[in-house]
Design an enzyme around this catalytic site. Structure first.
Site, PDB file in Angstrom:
ATOM      1  N   HIS A   1       0.832  -1.203   0.000  1.00 46.29           N
ATOM      2  CA  HIS A   1       0.000   0.000   0.000  1.00 46.29           C
ATOM      3  C   HIS A   1       0.862   1.246   0.000  1.00 46.29           C
ATOM      4  O   HIS A   1       2.032   1.227   0.367  1.00 46.29           O
ATOM      5  CB  HIS A   1      -0.987  -0.003   1.178  1.00 46.29           C
ATOM      6  CG  HIS A   1      -0.426   0.576   2.440  1.00 46.29           C
ATOM      7  ND1 HIS A   1      -0.626   1.884   2.784  1.00 46.29           N
ATOM      8  CD2 HIS A   1       0.323   0.038   3.416  1.00 46.29           C
ATOM      9  CE1 HIS A   1      -0.021   2.124   3.946  1.00 46.29           C
ATOM     10  NE2 HIS A   1       0.569   1.030   4.340  1.00 46.29           N
ATOM     11  N   CYS A   2       0.248   2.330  -0.461  1.00 48.33           N
ATOM     12  CA  CYS A   2       0.835   3.664  -0.406  1.00 48.33           C
ATOM     13  C   CYS A   2      -0.301   4.580   0.057  1.00 48.33           C
ATOM     14  O   CYS A   2      -1.342   4.093   0.472  1.00 48.33           O
ATOM     15  CB  CYS A   2       1.411   4.075  -1.758  1.00 48.33           C
ATOM     16  SG  CYS A   2       0.203   4.085  -3.097  1.00 48.33           S
ATOM     17  N   LYS A   3      -0.115   5.865  -0.020  1.00 47.74           N
ATOM     18  CA  LYS A   3      -1.162   6.767   0.489  1.00 47.74           C
ATOM     19  C   LYS A   3      -2.433   6.744  -0.356  1.00 47.74           C
ATOM     20  O   LYS A   3      -3.521   6.547   0.166  1.00 47.74           O
ATOM     21  CB  LYS A   3      -0.630   8.198   0.591  1.00 47.74           C
ATOM     22  CG  LYS A   3      -1.638   9.120   1.235  1.00 47.74           C
ATOM     23  CD  LYS A   3      -1.059  10.451   1.577  1.00 47.74           C
ATOM     24  CE  LYS A   3      -2.115  11.290   2.267  1.00 47.74           C
ATOM     25  NZ  LYS A   3      -1.570  12.464   2.903  1.00 47.74           N
TER      26      LYS A   3
END
Length: 83
Positions: free
Chosen positions: A64-66
């Site tokens: 995941h990332c933002k």
């Protein structure tokens, strides 16, 4: 063959609580330091090949990332780092 598929936040939260996934945060160290999901492993996208980062994964691996943009645009690259 490794496949990457989206997971919704409710399912992820349940699987994290059960210890069934390893959550990998692919944002840069400064972003991770400011905020991250408890239990997430930091594995910056910019250092994947250079550091040859390895993780002792428990269950499935969730990247995941933002916003999801980095994760989505690097699916094939990320899949290469899942053992």
């Amino acid at each position: 063959m490794t496949t990457l598929a989206p997971i919704d936040s409710k399912t992820l939260a349940e699987r994290l609580k059960a210890g069934a996934v390893t959550l990998v945060d692919i944002r840069e160290p400064d972003e991770y330091a400011r905020e991250h999901i408890a239990g997430a492993v930091s594995m910056p996208l910019s250092r994947l090949e250079h550091d040859r980062l390895a993780l002792a994964a428990r269950g499935d691996v969730v990247f995941h990332c933002k916003s999801g943009m980095r994760t989505n645009s690097n699916c094939a690259r990320l899949a290469e780092h899942v053992q």
